[in-house]
Design a protein around this motif. Structure first.
Motif, PDB file in Angstrom:
ATOM      1  N   ALA A 112       0.847  -1.321  -0.117  1.00 47.29           N
ATOM      2  CA  ALA A 112       0.119  -0.015   0.106  1.00 47.29           C
ATOM      3  C   ALA A 112       0.711   1.369  -0.003  1.00 47.29           C
ATOM      4  N   ILE A 113       1.985   1.019   0.696  1.00 49.72           N
ATOM      5  CA  ILE A 113       2.752   2.512   0.842  1.00 49.72           C
ATOM      6  C   ILE A 113       3.549   2.665  -0.619  1.00 49.72           C
ATOM      7  N   MET A 114       4.175   1.423  -1.183  1.00 50.48           N
ATOM      8  CA  MET A 114       4.425   1.464  -2.428  1.00 50.48           C
ATOM      9  C   MET A 114       3.508   2.280  -3.461  1.00 50.48           C
ATOM     10  N   ALA A 115       2.282   1.753  -3.425  1.00 50.83           N
ATOM     11  CA  ALA A 115       1.360   2.279  -4.320  1.00 50.83           C
ATOM     12  C   ALA A 115       0.861   3.741  -4.285  1.00 50.83           C
ATOM     13  N   LYS A 116       0.922   4.037  -2.986  1.00 49.36           N
ATOM     14  CA  LYS A 116       0.397   5.642  -2.724  1.00 49.36           C
ATOM     15  C   LYS A 116       1.560   6.701  -2.636  1.00 49.36           C
ATOM     16  N   THR A 117       2.853   6.151  -2.235  1.00 54.02           N
ATOM     17  CA  THR A 117       4.049   7.190  -2.037  1.00 54.02           C
ATOM     18  C   THR A 117       4.324   7.753  -3.442  1.00 54.02           C
ATOM     19  N   LYS A 118       4.654   9.148  -3.369  1.00 54.69           N
ATOM     20  CA  LYS A 118       5.517   9.812  -4.595  1.00 54.69           C
ATOM     21  C   LYS A 118       6.910   9.874  -4.455  1.00 54.69           C
ATOM     22  N   ASP A 119       7.341   9.556  -3.240  1.00 60.02           N
ATOM     23  CA  ASP A 119       8.632   9.462  -2.871  1.00 60.02           C
ATOM     24  C   ASP A 119       9.338   8.334  -3.615  1.00 60.02           C
TER      25      ASP A 119
ATOM     26  N   LEU B 283      11.678   6.061  -1.427  1.00 62.49           N
ATOM     27  CA  LEU B 283      10.750   5.145  -0.596  1.00 62.49           C
ATOM     28  C   LEU B 283      10.201   3.878  -1.633  1.00 62.49           C
ATOM     29  N   LYS B 284       9.911   4.512  -2.638  1.00 61.54           N
ATOM     30  CA  LYS B 284       9.191   3.277  -3.667  1.00 61.54           C
ATOM     31  C   LYS B 284      10.309   2.406  -3.997  1.00 61.54           C
ATOM     32  N   SER B 285      11.571   2.708  -4.221  1.00 61.05           N
ATOM     33  CA  SER B 285      12.516   2.029  -4.554  1.00 61.05           C
ATOM     34  C   SER B 285      13.001   1.091  -3.455  1.00 61.05           C
ATOM     35  N   LEU B 286      12.860   1.600  -2.298  1.00 65.93           N
ATOM     36  CA  LEU B 286      12.898   0.422  -0.912  1.00 65.93           C
ATOM     37  C   LEU B 286      11.971  -0.682  -0.921  1.00 65.93           C
ATOM     38  N   CYS B 287      10.468  -0.027  -1.213  1.00 68.12           N
ATOM     39  CA  CYS B 287       9.396  -0.866  -1.110  1.00 68.12           C
ATOM     40  C   CYS B 287       9.530  -2.271  -1.938  1.00 68.12           C
ATOM     41  N   ILE B 288      10.024  -1.947  -3.053  1.00 68.21           N
ATOM     42  CA  ILE B 288      10.008  -3.228  -4.154  1.00 68.21           C
ATOM     43  C   ILE B 288      10.591  -4.264  -3.401  1.00 68.21           C
ATOM     44  N   PRO B 289      11.966  -4.295  -3.213  1.00 64.76           N
ATOM     45  CA  PRO B 289      12.694  -5.412  -2.829  1.00 64.76           C
ATOM     46  C   PRO B 289      12.096  -5.937  -1.414  1.00 64.76           C
TER      47      PRO B 289
END
Length: 438
Positions: A337-344, A347-353
């Motif tokens: 959910a964080i990965m889907a919502k964030t514009k950062d 942060l998104k690159s951290l979420c994927i792995p």
């Protein structure tokens, strides 16, 4: 070396190689034993690229790396010139609880990979039987079953090796003690009474195959015996007389006293844990599911591993550890959910792995890198984790093998007699954890 710079920086900031008593690694962490933790630059390490965070727990200085930890470990060992199998005696006195966690993690941690593999094969075999794709009388089944059961049946030999390493005993002596416990003739007299030079020996009804506590206690005693013998036996004959006397003393002592006492303690432990669980499987699941991620953060989850292994050995399955295996899906759903919502973008690159490793049951990157720093997502994942634990408890789902995590744990919930409601309950908990977390 792929991680040469990171390895050099880690060595420098733990106080140099001269400050290291020992180093091991688990699925995501470098686990240092430092002579003086005050010499380590914890804040520098926490903010270093390639490091998720630093945790101090169980007498260990743990640097959380991620799933590539084994590669970093190899580079650290190579650059520092550490001997992989050696560990200096620590001068730090651990409190009893930390000492227990340290022993359990040291004994079981090296076996987790093979535990996972054999457990998955055991579950796969159960699926093939329940779907009628295989018959239990077929040679294919027997071969697969031998692969699945080899570790657990001969567990005393494997634990003899890892416990010997932990207690600084000759590892082949540890294996020999374990081998004596599962020697075919000894297995064949399970439940009977015999004597050793007139001393009565009572063999447990279930025998010592697949047991946990007897071999660990025996190896601990053997380490003390070996240490004493090293002081009194001349160097010229130490290589064979020390193993000779250690085995002659410890193996009979195990059959006479250590084994029966340890077996009794195992039975009490199994009875107590099951009694607590049976008071309310749902409440047990809610509690363990809610706090499991906290336990993992501080390394306290190791305390449940021997309980689960003991229950599987004596009862055929463990419903206690079974309640927490869907928690990783709650954490993964939150991160998705964080990965889907964030514009950062960072942060998104951290979420994927973190999401990928979460599906495989490894949640430290998600916890330390994403949800814990933001607090609310971590609290949400704990609440959803409690719900998954409650569902598993309500269905009385049971683990029939230990080691696998994430989606790979599914076969471990398959009853050897066939797929039952416990399996479906766990699948439901996985789905609920992922959806509610999201």
């Amino acid at each position: 070396m792929k991680y040469e710079k990171l390895a050099k920086d880690i060595i420098a900031n733990v106080g140099g190689k001269e400050n290291v008593n020992g180093l091991t690694h688990c699925v995501t962490r470098l686990r240092f034993k430092l002579k003086d933790e005050s010499k380590a630059n914890t804040e520098v390490l926490k903010n270093m690229d390639g490091i998720v965070t630093v945790v101090k727990s169980g007498g260990q200085y743990q640097i959380v790396i991620g799933q590539h930890v084994s590669d970093v470990y190899d580079d650290v060992v190579s650059i520092a010139g550490f001997t992989v199998d050696s560990e200096e005696e620590s001068k730090e006195k651990l409190n009893p609880f930390n000492a227990f966690i340290d022993i359990v993690s040291g004994v079981f941690q090296p076996l987790l990979g093979i535990l996972c593999a054999t457990g998955m094969i055991k579950g796969l075999n159960a699926i093939l039987i329940s779907t009628k794709l295989l018959e239990s009388s077929s040679s294919t089944y027997m071969v697969l079953n031998s692969i699945a059961d080899c570790l657990f049946y001969f567990f005393p030999i494997f634990l003899g090796f890892t416990a010997a390493k932990k207690f600084k005993l000759n590892q082949f002596i540890g294996m020999a003690i374990g081998g004596a416990l599962v020697y075919p003739t000894i297995v064949g007299i399970a439940g009977k009474t015999m004597d050793f030079f007139g001393i009565t020996m009572v063999m447990p009804a279930s025998g010592y195959a697949s047991t946990v506590i007897p071999i660990i206690l025996s190896v601990y005693i053997a380490s003390k015996v070996e240490k004493l013998l090293k002081k009194i036996i001349p160097d010229v004959v130490k290589s064979f007389l020390i193993p000779f006397f250690t085995l002659l003393i410890v193996v009979p002592l195990t059959f006479i006293a250590i084994g029966p006492v340890a077996t009794g303690a195992s039975n009490i432990l199994a009875t107590v844990t099951m009694s607590i669980y049976n008071l309310s499987p749902v409440l047990a699941g809610l509690f363990l599911g809610a706090f499991w991620q906290v336990f993992v953060m501080f390394g306290l989850h190791w305390g449940l591993i021997p309980i689960a292994m003991n229950n599987i050995s004596l009862l055929g399955g463990d419903p206690v550890l079974a309640t927490v295996m869907a928690v990783s899906f709650a954490q993964t759903g939150v991160v998705m959910a964080i990965m889907a919502k964030t514009k950062d973008k960072k942060l998104k690159s951290l979420c994927i792995p973190a999401v990928i490793s979460g599906f495989f049951g490894v949640t430290e990157p998600a916890i330390y890198g994403i949800t814990l720093p933001k607090k609310k997502p971590f609290i949400v994942s704990c609440i959803i984790g409690a719900i998954t634990g409650g569902i598993i408890g309500a269905f009385r789902s049971t683990l029939y093998s230990v080691g696998a995590m994430g989606i790979f744990v599914l076969p471990s919930y398959v009853n050897p007699q066939g797929v039952d409601n416990g399996f479906y309950g766990f699948v439901l908990a996985m789905v609920v954890g992922l959806v509610l977390g999201f």
